[in-house]
Write a protein that holds these residues in place. Structure first.
Motif, short mmCIF file in Angstrom:
data_model
loop_
_atom_site.label_atom_id
_atom_site.label_comp_id
_atom_site.label_asym_id
_atom_site.label_seq_id
_atom_site.Cartn_x
_atom_site.Cartn_y
_atom_site.Cartn_z
N ILE A 151 0.86 -1.18 0.00
CA ILE A 151 0.00 0.00 0.00
C ILE A 151 0.90 1.23 0.00
O ILE A 151 1.72 1.41 0.89
CB ILE A 151 -0.94 0.02 1.21
N GLU A 152 0.72 2.05 -1.03
CA GLU A 152 1.47 3.30 -1.15
C GLU A 152 0.50 4.46 -0.96
O GLU A 152 -0.63 4.41 -1.44
CB GLU A 152 2.11 3.41 -2.52
N GLU A 153 0.95 5.45 -0.23
CA GLU A 153 0.13 6.64 0.00
C GLU A 153 0.79 7.86 -0.61
O GLU A 153 2.02 7.97 -0.62
CB GLU A 153 -0.05 6.89 1.50
N THR A 196 4.89 7.17 -0.86
CA THR A 196 5.66 6.44 0.14
C THR A 196 5.00 5.10 0.39
O THR A 196 3.77 4.99 0.39
CB THR A 196 5.80 7.25 1.44
N LEU A 197 5.82 4.08 0.57
CA LEU A 197 5.30 2.76 0.90
C LEU A 197 4.89 2.78 2.36
O LEU A 197 5.73 2.85 3.26
CB LEU A 197 6.37 1.69 0.65
N ALA A 219 -8.05 -2.10 -1.03
CA ALA A 219 -8.47 -0.98 -1.88
C ALA A 219 -9.85 -0.47 -1.49
O ALA A 219 -10.13 0.72 -1.60
CB ALA A 219 -8.45 -1.41 -3.34
N LEU A 220 -10.70 -1.36 -1.02
CA LEU A 220 -12.07 -0.98 -0.70
C LEU A 220 -12.28 -0.54 0.75
O LEU A 220 -13.32 0.03 1.07
CB LEU A 220 -13.02 -2.13 -1.04
N THR A 221 -11.31 -0.80 1.63
CA THR A 221 -11.51 -0.47 3.04
C THR A 221 -10.38 0.28 3.71
O THR A 221 -10.58 0.87 4.77
CB THR A 221 -11.77 -1.76 3.86
N TYR A 222 -9.18 0.29 3.16
CA TYR A 222 -8.02 0.92 3.82
C TYR A 222 -8.25 2.42 3.97
O TYR A 222 -8.69 3.10 3.05
CB TYR A 222 -6.75 0.66 3.01
N MET A 223 -7.92 2.94 5.14
CA MET A 223 -8.04 4.37 5.42
C MET A 223 -6.63 4.95 5.55
O MET A 223 -5.90 4.60 6.48
CB MET A 223 -8.81 4.61 6.71
N PRO A 224 -6.22 5.80 4.62
CA PRO A 224 -4.88 6.38 4.71
C PRO A 224 -4.74 7.30 5.91
O PRO A 224 -5.72 7.89 6.37
CB PRO A 224 -4.72 7.16 3.40
N HIS A 230 -5.04 10.03 -2.42
CA HIS A 230 -5.17 8.79 -3.16
C HIS A 230 -4.11 7.80 -2.69
O HIS A 230 -3.08 8.18 -2.14
CB HIS A 230 -5.12 9.00 -4.68
N ILE A 231 -4.43 6.52 -2.89
CA ILE A 231 -3.53 5.44 -2.52
C ILE A 231 -3.39 4.50 -3.71
O ILE A 231 -4.22 4.51 -4.62
CB ILE A 231 -4.02 4.65 -1.28
N ARG A 232 -2.33 3.72 -3.68
CA ARG A 232 -2.12 2.69 -4.69
C ARG A 232 -1.91 1.38 -3.96
O ARG A 232 -1.11 1.29 -3.03
CB ARG A 232 -0.89 3.05 -5.53
#
Length: 140
Positions: A10-12, A31-32, A53-58, A95-97
């Motif tokens: 997960i990259e932010e 950043t990773l 992707a559907l639940t992670y909160m940065p 956004h996140i990747r």
């Protein structure tokens, strides 16, 4: 050491705001932020990536969220299997990747032994350090 374990990465997009000469600059950099090992094959890693992707909160949004709130989320699945997720909550957005990867190699850090004698320590402190010449050169 060689290994073959699957991970979800997960990259932010971390953003900082700076001012220079009266101009506000929004500086972005990827950043990773997390790497989660997955116990199972690639299919399992893909399922875990979708869940992330559907639940992670940065952290950028989590720092301002109150319990029970959730951001607006648009998740895009790219042809290579990477998720690009746009999140928006009130006036903040980021956004996140999320991607899957197979860990194929790990190597521990190596350090030179410390100087042992006082003479070596003094020489080490006074000498100018030159970087080691260990550049990568492709094998032909």
């Amino acid at each position: 050491m060689t290994t073959a374990q699957w991970y979800v990465l997960i990259e932010e997009d971390t953003r900082t705001t700076r001012s220079a000469d009266g101009v506000v600059l929004k500086l972005h950099r990827w950043t990773l932020s997390a790497s989660h090992p997955v116990a199972g094959p690639e299919d399992q890693a893909l399922a875990v990536a979708e869940d992330a992707a559907l639940t992670y909160m940065p952290s950028f949004l989590a720092n301002y969220a109150t319990p029970g709130e959730g951001p607006a989320r648009r998740a895009f699945l790219t042809p290579d299997g990477t998720w690009l997720v746009h999140l928006k909550q009130r006036h903040r957005e980021c956004h996140i990747r999320v991607s899957t990867a197979r860990l194929v190699h790990t190597q521990e850090e190596t350090q030179a032994p410390p100087p042992e004698t006082i003479k070596q320590k003094l020489r080490h402190a006074l000498e100018r350090h030159t970087p080691s010449d260990t550049r990568w050169i492709p094998k032909t």
